[in-house]
Design a protein around this motif. Structure first.
Motif, PDB file in Angstrom:
ATOM      1  N   UNK A  16      76.898  42.424  52.221  1.00 46.27           N
ATOM      2  CA  UNK A  16      76.138  41.375  51.544  1.00 46.27           C
ATOM      3  C   UNK A  16      74.639  41.541  51.799  1.00 46.27           C
ATOM      4  N   UNK A  17      74.286  42.029  52.972  1.00 51.15           N
ATOM      5  CA  UNK A  17      72.883  42.295  53.245  1.00 51.15           C
ATOM      6  C   UNK A  17      72.314  43.330  52.290  1.00 51.15           C
ATOM      7  N   UNK A  18      73.089  44.369  51.993  1.00 55.92           N
ATOM      8  CA  UNK A  18      72.651  45.393  51.049  1.00 55.92           C
ATOM      9  C   UNK A  18      72.488  44.796  49.654  1.00 55.92           C
ATOM     10  N   UNK A  19      73.399  43.911  49.259  1.00 51.29           N
ATOM     11  CA  UNK A  19      73.295  43.263  47.948  1.00 51.29           C
ATOM     12  C   UNK A  19      72.042  42.393  47.867  1.00 51.29           C
ATOM     13  N   UNK A  20      71.757  41.647  48.940  1.00 52.07           N
ATOM     14  CA  UNK A  20      70.556  40.810  48.979  1.00 52.07           C
ATOM     15  C   UNK A  20      69.302  41.676  48.850  1.00 52.07           C
ATOM     16  N   UNK A  21      69.277  42.792  49.567  1.00 56.06           N
ATOM     17  CA  UNK A  21      68.117  43.689  49.500  1.00 56.06           C
ATOM     18  C   UNK A  21      67.922  44.212  48.085  1.00 56.06           C
ATOM     19  N   UNK A  22      69.017  44.557  47.422  1.00 56.86           N
ATOM     20  CA  UNK A  22      68.912  45.096  46.065  1.00 56.86           C
ATOM     21  C   UNK A  22      68.479  44.036  45.067  1.00 56.86           C
ATOM     22  N   UNK A  42      65.023  44.154  42.892  1.00 55.78           N
ATOM     23  CA  UNK A  42      65.383  44.349  41.475  1.00 55.78           C
ATOM     24  C   UNK A  42      66.096  45.690  41.250  1.00 55.78           C
ATOM     25  N   UNK A  43      66.952  46.071  42.207  1.00 50.24           N
ATOM     26  CA  UNK A  43      67.747  47.289  42.068  1.00 50.24           C
ATOM     27  C   UNK A  43      69.155  46.933  41.609  1.00 50.24           C
ATOM     28  N   UNK A  44      69.933  47.958  41.289  1.00 50.51           N
ATOM     29  CA  UNK A  44      71.301  47.757  40.807  1.00 50.51           C
ATOM     30  C   UNK A  44      72.225  47.280  41.924  1.00 50.51           C
ATOM     31  N   UNK A  45      72.976  46.212  41.640  1.00 47.96           N
ATOM     32  CA  UNK A  45      73.990  45.735  42.585  1.00 47.96           C
ATOM     33  C   UNK A  45      75.351  46.352  42.249  1.00 47.96           C
ATOM     34  N   UNK A  60      76.108  49.232  41.383  1.00 47.54           N
ATOM     35  CA  UNK A  60      76.280  50.596  41.886  1.00 47.54           C
ATOM     36  C   UNK A  60      76.893  50.596  43.293  1.00 47.54           C
ATOM     37  N   UNK A  61      76.924  49.448  43.952  1.00 51.98           N
ATOM     38  CA  UNK A  61      77.596  49.355  45.251  1.00 51.98           C
ATOM     39  C   UNK A  61      79.083  49.645  45.134  1.00 51.98           C
ATOM     40  N   UNK A  62      79.653  49.472  43.942  1.00 55.31           N
ATOM     41  CA  UNK A  62      81.085  49.631  43.764  1.00 55.31           C
ATOM     42  C   UNK A  62      81.450  50.999  43.186  1.00 55.31           C
ATOM     43  N   UNK A  63      80.453  51.850  42.931  1.00 57.32           N
ATOM     44  CA  UNK A  63      80.728  53.175  42.362  1.00 57.32           C
ATOM     45  C   UNK A  63      81.384  54.091  43.410  1.00 57.32           C
TER      46      UNK A  63
END
Length: 310
Positions: A292-298, A302-305, A307-310
């Motif tokens: 979740x920290x990575x998602x918050x940072x993205x 304004x980066x892709x969220x 892509x975390x699931x690729x």
């Protein structure tokens, strides 16, 4: 960027802040004598990108009200953007009218969060994906597959493994696990007579001689998982474990699981684990803080969220 934590799951909020290498914003979320919620933000948030972390878990109404009052406080303090980070979205099981004169409470909660002043919502494994459409603001619904699948591979492996959906409604989720791991899929067909109670009817798929992993989004009373585990063993399964995102575990659920045919239940810390969960050796908790920290940072950059699931 600022991160504010309310009271529902402060350990998770602290872990998320630690993963981002930044402190939590100083704030007070307290109660008056009559239990009214009172919030004060002790730092300047004007023009900031603020993330308020709060699961609406038990007691659901208290934690929901804390979230709403925190959002209002941040809006009135001129925060540039407010993102409600709701690891566990309460009321998600009330996403449709199951009968006449019943509410769609998930839509009501979506309206409350939006009208309070949130600009965006980040949540984890919504019970029903269509709840995203209840909001008129952007919603990022995170899936725990990137956390759960590596954990299964590391601790269990894939030999003779079958991913099992405990009901027909969870087939899509189970299929995602099975596809990522290259294993077979099975389904437990159940009939629910009333809320909180279930009766297993049939097992669809080959499970004899297999190690079975039940996957679901929520474990509440534990009845569904326990009944499914018994049904799978009767069909010849070698062992049954379960992976569930949200450990609601109400009433006597922990004791029920401890006495069941389940070998182990793995949950995340989207809901703060109770003492009963911490002391039992049949339930293991994995953290979603880094994820979740990575998602918050993205979101902040304004980066892709997705892509975390690729």
């Amino acid at each position: 960027m600022k991160i504010v934590a309310a009271n529902s799951n402060r350990p998770l909020a602290e872990a998320i802040a630690a993963s981002l290498r930044m402190p939590l914003t100083s704030a007070s979320v307290q109660r008056f004598a009559d239990m009214e919620v009172w919030v004060e933000i002790h730092e300047n948030v004007r023009g900031e990108d603020v993330f308020i972390i709060q699961s609406t878990s038990y007691p659901a109404n208290d934690h929901l009200m804390e979230l709403l009052v925190c959002i209002d406080a941040l809006r009135r303090a001129s925060a540039r953007r407010i993102t409600a980070v709701v690891p566990y979205f309460g009321y998600a099981r009330q996403d449709r009218k199951p009968g006449p004169r019943t509410p769609i409470s998930a839509k009501l909660v979506a309206n409350l969060i939006t009208r309070a002043g949130a600009d965006r919502v980040l949540t984890l494994e919504l019970h029903a994906a269509q709840i995203q459409g209840f909001f008129d603001i952007p919603v990022d619904n995170m899936f725990t597959t990137p956390i759960m699948v590596p954990d299964i591979i590391a601790n269990i492996g894939t030999e003779d493994l079958v991913i099992v959906s405990p009901d027909v409604g969870g087939v899509s989720r189970a299929r995602g696990f099975a596809k990522r791991m290259g294993v077979q899929l099975a389904i437990v067909d159940k009939r629910r007579e009333k809320p909180g109670a279930s009766e297993v009817m049939n097992v669809i798929g080959e499970v004899a001689g297999k190690r079975c992993i039940l996957v679901d989004d929520i474990v509440d009373s534990g009845g569904t998982l326990c009944n499914a585990a018994t049904a799978l063993l009767r069909q010849g399964a070698r062992s049954v474990q379960a992976y569930c995102t949200h450990g609601v575990l109400s009433a006597g659920a922990v004791a029920r699981i401890a006495a069941s045919d389940l070998e182990r239940l793995v949950i995340t810390d989207s809901i703060r684990p109770t003492e009963a969960v911490r002391v039992t050796d049949k339930i293991r908790v994995v953290s979603v803080a880094q994820f979740m920290g990575e998602a918050i940072k993205r979101i902040s950059s304004e980066s892709s969220v997705s892509s975390l699931f690729d």
